[in-house]
Structures are given as structure tokens and as C-alpha cells.
Design a protein around this motif. Structure first.
Motif, short mmCIF file in Angstrom:
data_model
loop_
_atom_site.label_atom_id
_atom_site.label_comp_id
_atom_site.label_asym_id
_atom_site.label_seq_id
_atom_site.Cartn_x
_atom_site.Cartn_y
_atom_site.Cartn_z
N THR A 23 21.75 44.25 3.48
CA THR A 23 22.76 45.25 3.18
C THR A 23 24.13 44.61 3.28
OG1 THR A 23 21.37 46.94 4.13
CG2 THR A 23 23.67 47.49 3.88
N GLY A 24 24.99 44.91 2.33
CA GLY A 24 26.32 44.33 2.35
C GLY A 24 27.08 44.64 1.09
N VAL A 25 28.08 43.83 0.85
CA VAL A 25 28.98 44.07 -0.28
C VAL A 25 29.44 42.73 -0.85
CG1 VAL A 25 31.02 44.24 1.21
CG2 VAL A 25 31.00 45.42 -1.00
N ASP A 26 29.53 42.66 -2.19
CA ASP A 26 30.13 41.50 -2.85
C ASP A 26 31.64 41.61 -2.68
OD1 ASP A 26 27.77 40.34 -3.96
OD2 ASP A 26 27.76 41.90 -5.49
N SER A 48 30.80 40.92 11.63
CA SER A 48 30.06 40.21 10.58
C SER A 48 31.06 39.42 9.75
CB SER A 48 29.32 41.20 9.67
OG SER A 48 28.32 41.86 10.38
N LYS A 49 30.76 38.15 9.47
CA LYS A 49 31.72 37.29 8.79
C LYS A 49 31.11 36.58 7.60
CE LYS A 49 33.87 36.10 13.17
NZ LYS A 49 34.24 35.03 14.07
N THR A 50 31.97 36.25 6.65
CA THR A 50 31.58 35.38 5.55
C THR A 50 31.92 33.95 5.94
OG1 THR A 50 33.77 35.45 4.53
CG2 THR A 50 32.20 37.13 3.84
N SER A 51 31.64 33.03 5.06
CA SER A 51 32.09 31.66 5.26
C SER A 51 33.62 31.64 5.21
CB SER A 51 31.57 30.76 4.14
OG SER A 51 30.20 30.88 4.02
N ILE A 52 34.20 30.67 5.83
CA ILE A 52 35.65 30.51 5.75
C ILE A 52 35.95 29.60 4.56
CG2 ILE A 52 37.69 29.57 6.89
CD1 ILE A 52 36.44 30.37 9.55
N SER A 63 34.79 34.05 -4.13
CA SER A 63 33.96 35.25 -4.01
C SER A 63 32.75 34.94 -3.14
CB SER A 63 33.52 35.73 -5.39
OG SER A 63 32.80 34.73 -6.06
N GLY A 64 32.09 36.00 -2.70
CA GLY A 64 30.92 35.83 -1.85
C GLY A 64 30.27 37.16 -1.55
N PHE A 65 29.40 37.15 -0.56
CA PHE A 65 28.67 38.34 -0.14
C PHE A 65 28.82 38.50 1.36
CE2 PHE A 65 24.83 40.59 1.24
CZ PHE A 65 24.85 41.68 0.37
#
Length: 123
Positions: A23-26, A48-52, A63-65
């Protein structure tokens, strides 16, 4: 023929459920400034984190998820970045409820003096 139709249905169900991403968001972050952005990151108010992304050049985007599986409550998304030789900026936007995204994609557009925020839905 039945096996093919069954396989096709299973494939569509798996693809639509984001089974492999969770579960998440682009998201997309656009740098509309004349300066390089450093340490760009999207996260939730629960951590919750994305890549830096270490550097985002002027006129470019990343962009990422962002996974939010562990965030079972309500919360917000946070965009965090640093302009060249300046303090870290934090922008809090958009809302998720019970660990479920309200949108399919979040778009942040960073300008010199503000950050615009937009969402997309994939229906």
C-alpha cells in the motif's frame, strides 16, 4: 482456453492490487528553481521514507513509490529538501486514512518561494 482466461484474470488482479509494492502512493518531485536541490525525500508523518535523492538539478524531476503499509492510522505526507547552502525545508501536504492513500500519485512542484502540490487518480 480456460487456463489462459484464468491466468489472465489472475494477472490482472495481481497487477491492480500493487501486491509487490504494498500500500502506498507514487510521487514526483519537480525542481522548477534555478538551484540544485539536495537530500530530497518524501515520507509520512509516521516515518515511512523513500530513498533520499542526493541532488536534483534545476529543471529536473525525480519520482518513486512511498510505502505506507506500516502506517495504520491517519497521517500526512511530508516533502523534505534542502536548497543550496540553506536550511532543510519541510512541506506537509495530502492526507491518508487508515494506512490507505487518498490519491494514486502526488506531484510536488518546487518554485523559488513556494511549493505547489497536485494529485492524480488512475481511474
Amino acid at each position: 482456453m480456460r487456463k489462459f482466461i484464468g491466468l489472465l484474470i489472475c494477472s490482472l488482479v495481481l497487477a491492480s492490487c500493487n501486491l509487490f509494492e504494498g500500500t502506498g502512493v507514487d510521487f514526483e518531485v519537480k525542481n522548477n528553481t534555478e538551484r540544485t536541490l539536495n537530500r530530497v525525500q518524501v515520507k509520512t508523518s509516521y516515518g515511512s521514507k523513500t530513498s533520499i535523492f542526493n541532488k536534483v538539478a534545476p529543471g529536473k524531476s525525480v519520482s518513486g513509490f512511498l510505502k505506507i503499509n506500516s502506517d495504520k492510522d491517519d497521517g500526512n505526507y511530508i516533502l523534505e529538501f534542502e536548497k543550496e547552502n540553506e536550511e532543510i525545508e519541510r512541506v506537509i501536504n495530502e492526507y491518508f486514512s487508515d494506512g490507505t492513500a487518498m490519491s494514486h500519485k502526488i506531484i510536488f512542484e518546487i518554485e523559488d518561494d513556494t511549493v505547489y502540490f497536485n494529485t492524480e487518480h488512475y481511474y
